[in-house]
Design an enzyme around this catalytic site. Sequence first.
Site, PDB file in Angstrom:
ATOM      1  N   ARG A 176      23.019  48.501 -16.934  1.00 17.87           N
ATOM      2  CA  ARG A 176      22.692  49.061 -15.628  1.00 17.87           C
ATOM      3  C   ARG A 176      23.977  49.508 -14.923  1.00 17.87           C
ATOM      4  O   ARG A 176      25.030  48.890 -15.083  1.00 17.87           O
ATOM      5  CB  ARG A 176      22.022  47.943 -14.818  1.00 17.87           C
ATOM      6  CG  ARG A 176      21.607  48.279 -13.410  1.00 17.87           C
ATOM      7  CD  ARG A 176      20.426  49.156 -13.380  1.00 17.87           C
ATOM      8  NE  ARG A 176      19.705  49.076 -12.107  1.00 17.87           N
ATOM      9  CZ  ARG A 176      18.761  49.947 -11.764  1.00 17.87           C
ATOM     10  NH1 ARG A 176      18.417  50.942 -12.584  1.00 17.87           N
ATOM     11  NH2 ARG A 176      18.130  49.826 -10.625  1.00 17.87           N
ATOM     12  N   THR A 233      12.338  58.087 -15.124  1.00 17.22           N
ATOM     13  CA  THR A 233      13.129  57.181 -15.935  1.00 17.22           C
ATOM     14  C   THR A 233      12.617  57.511 -17.309  1.00 17.22           C
ATOM     15  O   THR A 233      11.748  58.353 -17.457  1.00 17.22           O
ATOM     16  CB  THR A 233      12.810  55.738 -15.481  1.00 17.22           C
ATOM     17  OG1 THR A 233      13.356  55.558 -14.172  1.00 17.22           O
ATOM     18  CG2 THR A 233      13.342  54.660 -16.393  1.00 17.22           C
ATOM     19  N   THR A 248      17.677  55.407 -17.405  1.00 16.13           N
ATOM     20  CA  THR A 248      17.337  56.238 -16.245  1.00 16.13           C
ATOM     21  C   THR A 248      18.540  56.795 -15.508  1.00 16.13           C
ATOM     22  O   THR A 248      19.653  56.273 -15.614  1.00 16.13           O
ATOM     23  CB  THR A 248      16.501  55.402 -15.239  1.00 16.13           C
ATOM     24  OG1 THR A 248      15.960  56.269 -14.248  1.00 16.13           O
ATOM     25  CG2 THR A 248      17.326  54.346 -14.550  1.00 16.13           C
ATOM     26  N   ASN A 279      17.515  57.304 -12.311  1.00 15.54           N
ATOM     27  CA  ASN A 279      16.714  56.952 -11.140  1.00 15.54           C
ATOM     28  C   ASN A 279      15.763  58.101 -10.821  1.00 15.54           C
ATOM     29  O   ASN A 279      14.744  58.246 -11.469  1.00 15.54           O
ATOM     30  CB  ASN A 279      17.560  56.542  -9.937  1.00 15.54           C
ATOM     31  CG  ASN A 279      16.717  55.838  -8.888  1.00 15.54           C
ATOM     32  OD1 ASN A 279      15.619  55.376  -9.201  1.00 15.54           O
ATOM     33  ND2 ASN A 279      17.189  55.758  -7.673  1.00 15.54           N
ATOM     34  N   SER A 286      16.510  46.571 -10.584  1.00 21.18           N
ATOM     35  CA  SER A 286      15.657  47.556 -11.255  1.00 21.18           C
ATOM     36  C   SER A 286      14.240  47.014 -11.431  1.00 21.18           C
ATOM     37  O   SER A 286      14.003  45.812 -11.320  1.00 21.18           O
ATOM     38  CB  SER A 286      16.241  47.864 -12.630  1.00 21.18           C
ATOM     39  OG  SER A 286      15.372  48.676 -13.377  1.00 21.18           O
ATOM     40  N   SER A 287      13.313  47.935 -11.707  1.00 21.77           N
ATOM     41  CA  SER A 287      11.955  47.531 -12.090  1.00 21.77           C
ATOM     42  C   SER A 287      11.699  47.806 -13.571  1.00 21.77           C
ATOM     43  O   SER A 287      10.581  47.622 -14.051  1.00 21.77           O
ATOM     44  CB  SER A 287      10.917  48.318 -11.285  1.00 21.77           C
ATOM     45  OG  SER A 287      11.057  48.070  -9.920  1.00 21.77           O
ATOM     46  N   GLY A 300       8.739  55.008 -14.362  1.00 21.81           N
ATOM     47  CA  GLY A 300       7.731  54.965 -13.298  1.00 21.81           C
ATOM     48  C   GLY A 300       8.139  54.128 -12.096  1.00 21.81           C
ATOM     49  O   GLY A 300       7.276  53.667 -11.348  1.00 21.81           O
ATOM     50  N   GLY A 301       9.458  53.911 -11.905  1.00 24.91           N
ATOM     51  CA  GLY A 301       9.903  53.204 -10.704  1.00 24.91           C
ATOM     52  C   GLY A 301       9.189  51.872 -10.555  1.00 24.91           C
ATOM     53  O   GLY A 301       9.029  51.115 -11.525  1.00 24.91           O
TER      54      GLY A 301
HETATM   55  N1  GLY Z   1      15.608  53.367 -10.907  1.00 20.07           N
HETATM   56  C1  GLY Z   1      14.364  52.758 -11.061  1.00 20.07           C
HETATM   57  C2  GLY Z   1      14.466  51.365 -11.507  1.00 20.07           C
HETATM   58  O1  GLY Z   1      15.454  50.979 -12.083  1.00 20.07           O
HETATM   59  O2  GLY Z   1      13.561  50.608 -11.279  1.00 20.07           O
END
Ligand code: GLY
Length: 596
Positions: free
Chosen positions: A133, A406, A424, A426, A477-478, A498-499
């Site tokens: 990340r 992503t 991603t 983002n 992050s998700s 998908g955030g």
């Molecule tokens: N940028 C979206 C996530 O990492 O959840």
Amino acid sequence: MPVLLSELVVFHYFSSMRTTLPFSSFDRLISFPLLFISFATLLATLFLGCRPNVPTYTAQKSEIYSTAAIAGPHPLATEVGEMILKKGGNAIDAAVAVQFAMAVCYPRAGNLGGGGFLVYRAADGDTRTLDYREKAPAAASRDMYLDDEGEVISDLSTLGHLAVGVPGTVAGIEAMFKEYGSLPWPELIEPAIQLARNGYRISQSEADRLNGFQEYFAQMNEQSPWMGDTFLVDQVIVQTELAATLVRIQENGSQGFYQGETARLITKEMEENGGLITAQDLKNYTATWRDPVTANYDNYRIISMPPSSSGGVALTQLLGMVEPYALDSLGFQSAATAQLMVEAERRAYADRAEYLGDSDFYPVPIGKLTDEAYLSERMADFSPDSAGTSADITAGAGLRKESFETTHISIIDSLGNAVSITTTLNGNFGSKVIVDGAGFFLNNEMDDFSAKPGVPNMFGLVGAEANAIAPGKRMLSSMTPTIVEKDGELFMVLGAPGGSTIITAVFQTFLNVAEFGMSLDEAVNAPRFHHQWLPDEIMVEPDALGEQVKATLAAKGYRFRDVGRMAVVKALQVLPDGRLHAVGDGRNPDDDVAGY
Ligand code: GLY
């Protein structure tokens, strides 16, 4: 295919010249107009950016393979993965090659200038995760997106140079390669270099996407192959500067990115435009190996990503909260099932907002959050008679219109090694900043920090101290790259872009298979719903939850918001006979599977 037509006509003309010279006057009569038409067609197609040596492709959404398989966001990238697997590369080799290829042919989310997560399960059952990340630059500070009144300055964390976190992708790819790769590094990057040099044809969905973002690109950049009046399907994009960057990485490994010419170009881009990333930030970046978060659910074991992603913890919580209920008897997307899942989601996302952040900086109570007794206590106030309520915090206007971009790849090789990677920038094309001279987009991942407690980010997610900005810290992050075992054997590999909706998409896709007996393509393509505590509403895709179910839930106090589409799952399943079912999601026209 206009190019092929013109090629054929030109070929016909010159071959006929060789065999029929000297021309009869009839030949001349026929051949000169043909020559004119063929050259006119060739020029027209070249004008549109089409080139004869650039392959065409179509996406395939579901296939069963006997030996090895890959599911990803773009046919050219999965083709590269298949080629590496077929020449004897393992799942990590394929993942390395596919990530570089995605950086070329899937620029809205594939990347060199972003970050990601790997969940790996070796054929012998050993599991590990890699956190690559992005990190906040050393000059970042807690209130850097607030004005003098302490209010969040719109767009500062999403658009432009201040939105960029120190990229982790190249360090991550190199770290996974050094640990598990088997083919030579240069061989794994070469396909991406060829794609960048020779160009590739963009799909309709990419053309639409590019056309939609030109205004932002023009705000942030002077020139790029990604900038133009109107992009058309099949237009060929050649990326010479990106090819040169990839060659530097091919020759020097991650130093070809974090030091030398590429680093110089990134820091120049930052210095000239008010960005924060320095040469030292780039040099200091490291990817981190971590133990996975694991959950048991019936006879399944779910292996997923720990912080700095919230994905694994939240998924474990969701599964732990619904497991005591007989979901299969309650029925797929019945009012009872939907309510139960929504209430679990409300609780998991509330915990996410309060407790989740980079565990290198904040003591995330992972053990407590995933503890069976805690989860049971968390659901103690669940009542099937009425809707729960989220805390009354102003969540602004809810989610922004920008779609969730992503991307994800799932790979199983011939030995049974499995890779689940989500990566991603983002937002679509990240910060919209393209590094001048280096040819790649930079992320806008800084928006995933909590700029101010309780103020939602672009996914409508709120956060607190755990996810406050600090130098060198990773933003929460998700992303939920996940691998599932059944009775101790490899069973599924899945994940999604998908955030904030990634976590619930993985949750639902798994339950669709494990509880509702769906095939993998039914499970991936089934319509979905999502609740994330704040805003206090159930997001529903078209056809998710029937009208009757919605009416029943509305009567209990639930509110709904229709959305076009949410996360886009790419998944693999090991079938009982050992074959591999690979599935791309119909939500993305370019999702594709490959294998052999
Ligand atoms: N940028 C979206 C996530 O990492 O959840």
